[in-house]
Design a protein around this motif. Structure first.
Motif, short mmCIF file in Angstrom:
data_model
loop_
_atom_site.label_atom_id
_atom_site.label_comp_id
_atom_site.label_asym_id
_atom_site.label_seq_id
_atom_site.Cartn_x
_atom_site.Cartn_y
_atom_site.Cartn_z
N ARG A 1 34.76 45.81 -17.28
CA ARG A 1 35.52 46.62 -18.24
C ARG A 1 36.95 46.15 -18.46
N GLY A 2 37.17 44.84 -18.52
CA GLY A 2 38.51 44.32 -18.79
C GLY A 2 39.47 44.46 -17.63
N MET A 3 38.99 44.93 -16.49
CA MET A 3 39.83 45.05 -15.30
C MET A 3 39.80 43.73 -14.53
N ARG A 4 40.62 43.62 -13.55
CA ARG A 4 40.64 42.42 -12.70
C ARG A 4 39.62 42.54 -11.57
N TRP A 5 38.40 42.83 -11.98
CA TRP A 5 37.27 42.92 -11.07
C TRP A 5 36.19 41.95 -11.53
N PRO A 6 36.24 40.69 -11.07
CA PRO A 6 35.20 39.75 -11.46
C PRO A 6 33.82 40.19 -10.96
N VAL A 7 32.83 39.93 -11.76
CA VAL A 7 31.45 40.25 -11.38
C VAL A 7 31.11 39.63 -10.03
N GLU A 8 31.56 38.39 -9.80
CA GLU A 8 31.22 37.71 -8.56
C GLU A 8 31.73 38.45 -7.33
N VAL A 9 32.86 39.16 -7.45
CA VAL A 9 33.39 39.91 -6.31
C VAL A 9 32.47 41.09 -5.98
N LEU A 10 31.99 41.78 -7.00
CA LEU A 10 31.06 42.88 -6.74
C LEU A 10 29.77 42.36 -6.13
N LEU A 11 29.28 41.23 -6.63
CA LEU A 11 28.07 40.63 -6.05
C LEU A 11 28.31 40.23 -4.60
N ASP A 12 29.50 39.69 -4.30
CA ASP A 12 29.84 39.33 -2.92
C ASP A 12 29.83 40.56 -2.01
N GLU B 1 27.50 53.16 -2.47
CA GLU B 1 28.36 54.27 -2.08
C GLU B 1 29.62 53.78 -1.37
N GLU B 2 29.48 52.78 -0.49
CA GLU B 2 30.64 52.24 0.22
C GLU B 2 31.61 51.55 -0.74
N ILE B 3 31.07 50.81 -1.67
CA ILE B 3 31.92 50.13 -2.65
C ILE B 3 32.69 51.15 -3.47
N LEU B 4 32.02 52.18 -3.93
CA LEU B 4 32.67 53.21 -4.75
C LEU B 4 33.70 53.99 -3.95
N GLU B 5 33.42 54.23 -2.69
CA GLU B 5 34.36 54.95 -1.83
C GLU B 5 35.63 54.12 -1.61
N ASP B 6 35.46 52.83 -1.38
CA ASP B 6 36.60 51.94 -1.13
C ASP B 6 37.37 51.61 -2.41
N LEU C 1 36.15 51.88 -9.69
CA LEU C 1 34.83 51.41 -10.12
C LEU C 1 33.87 52.57 -10.27
N GLU C 2 32.85 52.38 -11.08
CA GLU C 2 31.80 53.37 -11.30
C GLU C 2 30.45 52.74 -10.95
N LYS C 3 29.51 53.57 -10.63
CA LYS C 3 28.18 53.07 -10.27
C LYS C 3 27.64 52.14 -11.36
N GLU C 4 27.86 52.49 -12.61
CA GLU C 4 27.37 51.68 -13.72
C GLU C 4 27.99 50.27 -13.73
N ASP C 5 29.21 50.14 -13.18
CA ASP C 5 29.84 48.83 -13.08
C ASP C 5 29.07 47.93 -12.12
N ILE C 6 28.64 48.48 -11.03
CA ILE C 6 27.86 47.72 -10.05
C ILE C 6 26.50 47.35 -10.64
N LEU C 7 25.89 48.30 -11.31
CA LEU C 7 24.60 48.02 -11.96
C LEU C 7 24.77 46.96 -13.05
N ALA C 8 25.91 46.98 -13.75
CA ALA C 8 26.17 45.97 -14.77
C ALA C 8 26.27 44.59 -14.14
N SER C 9 26.88 44.50 -12.97
CA SER C 9 26.98 43.21 -12.27
C SER C 9 25.60 42.68 -11.91
N LEU C 10 24.75 43.55 -11.42
CA LEU C 10 23.38 43.15 -11.08
C LEU C 10 22.61 42.76 -12.33
N GLU C 11 22.78 43.52 -13.38
CA GLU C 11 22.09 43.22 -14.64
C GLU C 11 22.55 41.86 -15.18
#
Length: 80
Positions: free
Chosen positions: A26-37, A46-51, A55-65
């Motif tokens: 979403r135009g933030m400084r969150w590269p897809v590769e970092v979420l995949l890492d 849940e841990e990613i969202l808590e930390d 980020l939103e759950k859909e952002d993580i799903l977007a990275s996987l997609e």
């Protein structure tokens, strides 16, 4: 057969001014590769969202997609 149309890909953006033009969330400084890492390090969604509450759950799903689409050989057009 399950619907294979991209559902979350519109959350992935590419901007040459952000993270050297890497695909980001979403135009933030969150590269897809970092979420995949993070997922590869066995962090749960849940841990990613808590930390990282920005980020939103859909952002993580977007990275996987996005990763799935890359390995499938599909053409991907991302928003800037």
């Amino acid at each position: 057969m399950k619907n294979t149309e991209p559902k979350y890909i519109n959350r992935i953006t590419v901007d040459p001014e952000i993270c050297h033009g890497k695909p980001c969330i979403r135009g933030m400084r969150w590269p897809v590769e970092v979420l995949l890492d993070m997922m590869l390090s066995e962090m749960s969604i849940e841990e990613i969202l808590e930390d990282h509450p920005e980020l939103e759950k859909e952002d993580i799903l977007a990275s996987l997609e996005y990763a799935k689409m890359l390995v499938s050989g599909r053409t991907i057009t991302l928003a800037a």
